[in-house]
Design a protein around this motif. Structure first.
Motif, short mmCIF file in Angstrom:
data_model
loop_
_atom_site.label_atom_id
_atom_site.label_comp_id
_atom_site.label_asym_id
_atom_site.label_seq_id
_atom_site.Cartn_x
_atom_site.Cartn_y
_atom_site.Cartn_z
N ILE A 21 -1.09 -10.52 74.11
CA ILE A 21 -1.65 -10.12 75.44
C ILE A 21 -0.67 -10.64 76.47
CG2 ILE A 21 -3.45 -9.88 77.21
CD1 ILE A 21 -5.22 -9.91 74.43
N ARG A 22 0.20 -9.92 77.40
CA ARG A 22 0.65 -10.66 78.37
C ARG A 22 0.22 -10.15 79.88
NH1 ARG A 22 4.55 -8.99 74.59
NH2 ARG A 22 5.01 -7.00 75.51
N ALA A 23 -0.04 -11.16 80.42
CA ALA A 23 -0.57 -10.93 81.84
C ALA A 23 0.01 -11.71 82.81
CB ALA A 23 -2.06 -11.15 81.79
N ARG A 24 -0.24 -11.20 84.10
CA ARG A 24 0.19 -12.24 85.34
C ARG A 24 -1.13 -12.39 86.26
NH1 ARG A 24 4.98 -10.59 89.82
NH2 ARG A 24 5.04 -12.80 90.41
N GLY A 25 -1.02 -13.80 86.41
CA GLY A 25 -2.42 -14.12 87.38
C GLY A 25 -2.23 -14.08 88.76
N ALA A 26 -3.14 -13.77 89.52
CA ALA A 26 -3.05 -13.57 91.01
C ALA A 26 -2.20 -14.65 91.68
CB ALA A 26 -4.35 -13.71 91.58
N ASP A 27 -2.17 -15.82 91.15
CA ASP A 27 -1.20 -16.81 91.67
C ASP A 27 0.31 -16.82 91.11
OD1 ASP A 27 -1.39 -17.35 89.08
OD2 ASP A 27 -2.15 -19.53 89.43
N GLY A 28 0.56 -15.73 90.63
CA GLY A 28 2.08 -15.54 90.10
C GLY A 28 2.33 -15.96 88.91
N GLN A 29 1.73 -16.79 88.27
CA GLN A 29 2.11 -17.38 86.88
C GLN A 29 1.79 -16.25 85.80
OE1 GLN A 29 -0.51 -20.33 84.98
NE2 GLN A 29 -2.13 -20.00 86.64
N TYR A 30 2.79 -16.28 84.76
CA TYR A 30 2.48 -15.48 83.51
C TYR A 30 1.90 -16.22 82.40
CZ TYR A 30 5.92 -12.40 85.86
OH TYR A 30 6.49 -11.43 86.86
N ILE A 31 0.97 -15.23 81.67
CA ILE A 31 0.23 -15.60 80.72
C ILE A 31 0.46 -15.05 79.48
CG2 ILE A 31 -2.07 -16.33 80.11
CD1 ILE A 31 -2.87 -16.39 83.00
N ASN A 32 0.51 -15.86 78.39
CA ASN A 32 0.83 -14.85 76.96
C ASN A 32 -0.33 -15.54 76.17
OD1 ASN A 32 2.29 -15.22 74.04
ND2 ASN A 32 2.43 -13.26 75.20
N VAL A 33 -1.21 -14.75 75.58
CA VAL A 33 -2.24 -14.96 74.61
C VAL A 33 -1.86 -14.30 73.36
CG1 VAL A 33 -4.52 -14.98 74.12
CG2 VAL A 33 -3.76 -14.96 76.53
N GLU A 34 -1.92 -15.06 72.02
CA GLU A 34 -1.70 -14.74 71.04
C GLU A 34 -2.67 -15.46 69.91
OE1 GLU A 34 1.92 -14.21 67.71
OE2 GLU A 34 2.66 -14.86 69.69
N ILE A 35 -2.94 -14.42 68.88
CA ILE A 35 -3.81 -15.00 67.57
C ILE A 35 -3.04 -15.26 66.35
CG2 ILE A 35 -4.99 -12.78 67.28
CD1 ILE A 35 -7.52 -14.66 67.07
N GLN A 36 -3.09 -16.28 65.87
CA GLN A 36 -2.45 -16.49 64.53
C GLN A 36 -3.50 -16.89 63.54
OE1 GLN A 36 0.94 -16.28 63.65
NE2 GLN A 36 1.26 -15.49 65.87
N LEU A 37 -3.55 -15.70 62.40
CA LEU A 37 -4.60 -16.12 61.33
C LEU A 37 -4.01 -16.92 60.19
CD1 LEU A 37 -6.19 -12.26 61.23
CD2 LEU A 37 -6.82 -14.16 62.38
N TRP A 38 -2.84 -17.07 60.04
CA TRP A 38 -2.38 -17.90 58.74
C TRP A 38 -1.02 -18.67 59.39
CZ3 TRP A 38 2.38 -16.84 55.80
CH2 TRP A 38 2.85 -15.60 56.54
N ASN A 39 -0.70 -19.88 58.47
CA ASN A 39 -0.10 -20.95 59.11
C ASN A 39 1.43 -20.40 58.37
OD1 ASN A 39 1.48 -22.86 59.71
ND2 ASN A 39 0.26 -24.48 58.75
N ARG A 40 2.64 -19.76 59.47
CA ARG A 40 3.90 -19.70 58.70
C ARG A 40 4.49 -20.91 58.93
NH1 ARG A 40 2.09 -15.21 61.73
NH2 ARG A 40 2.53 -13.00 60.91
N LYS A 41 4.29 -21.99 59.36
CA LYS A 41 4.82 -23.20 59.09
C LYS A 41 5.94 -23.21 60.34
CE LYS A 41 2.75 -24.31 55.13
NZ LYS A 41 1.74 -25.19 55.32
N ASP A 42 5.81 -22.38 61.25
CA ASP A 42 6.97 -22.47 62.24
C ASP A 42 6.51 -22.17 63.60
OD1 ASP A 42 6.00 -19.70 62.02
OD2 ASP A 42 8.03 -18.95 61.58
#
Length: 277
Positions: free
Chosen positions: A65-86
């Protein structure tokens, strides 16, 4: 009725990443900022709202999910279900793409705005007991911050023990929701928090929709296939590594029995290595 698990990325994006649920995303993001002692944002605009259900058919699709806040900052939210080691390199890569993607050709660098990444992990990764860790770019000896343009959060679901933390913390309530509690526990959370009530209503609607459940199961299969493929490649690599060690030990003059004990390989596999190709 069995509810779908909110931590499955397709479901997570459907709950938090639609235009009609921007208030849900705002509350979650502010719960993360509140936990880290960062300023709250007044509103968010989702830059890549969930529209195309077909995206879940692509194993490689990133349902962030990519979003932009009212203050101008950019926000990225991601969920990871398993460990890819990277995860740290993956995080920096996608942070950098979002940060640099703000500029068009000819734009001055001063137009770049703060970019925040929020990683929700369904596995332990950071070497700390805390379930929420925050990273910035600081000088080693003085902790002087070079810039606040980079901010990375890790939310580790498995480090949260419900009996150890009170649900008075907003982030804890969201973590418990995302982790997928029993229906009764989710109802309790929803009674305490109107925004979680809305999120639960969305989840209940999805769970009753036959097409959504089919896509959910399809996404789960794709994720399981991806995990199996990676684990298979790792196992193949480990096996080849043991064979290489066995070849070296044969060259050094060790017996087949000794090599079998050292590598765990069957003696017949080691005997095959002695035969000329």
């Amino acid at each position: 009725m069995e509810l779908l698990k909110p931590k499955i990325d397709f479901v997570f994006k459907r709950i938090f990443g639609t235009e009609e649920n921007q208030d849900i995303l705002l509350d979650f993001v502010n719960s993360v900022f509140e936990s880290a002692g960062e300023p709250q944002v007044l509103s968010v605009d989702i830059l890549n709202p969930y529209i195309d259900k077909g995206a879940v058919r692509d194993k490689q699709s990133i349902l962030d999910i990519r979003a932009r806040g009212a203050d101008g900052q950019y926000i990225n939210v991601e969920i990871q279900l398993w460990n890819r080691k990277d995860i740290e390199k993956r995080t920096l890569f996608y942070w950098a793409k979002m940060y640099s993607g703000q500029l068009e050709e000819g734009d001055p660098y001063r137009k770049l705005s703060k970019t925040v990444t929020i990683n929700i992990l369904d596995f332990d990764y950071i070497h700390a007991e805390k379930y929420h860790t925050t990273f910035h770019l600081r000088e080693d000896s003085t902790s002087l911050m070079l810039t606040d343009d980079i901010e990375i959060h890790f939310i580790e679901l498995r480090k949260l023990k419900e009996q150890s933390y009170g649900t008075q913390r907003r982030l804890v309530r969201w973590m418990l929701f995302i982790a997928g509690l029993s229906n009764e526990k989710l109802e309790e959370l929803a009674m305490e928090e109107p925004v979680i009530r809305k999120a639960l209503t969305t989840l209940e609607f999805l769970s009753q929709d036959a097409e959504a459940r089919r896509l959910y199961e399809e996404r789960q299969r794709a994720l399981r296939d991806e995990i199996s493929a990676v684990e298979g490649a790792r196992e193949e690599g480990r096996e080849e590594g043991r064979l290489e060690v066995a070849r070296n030990l044969l060259t050094m003059g060790l017996s087949v029995v000794e090599i079998a004990k050292a590598t765990g390989l069957p003696e017949e596999d080691i005997l095959k290595l002695q035969k000329p190709n």
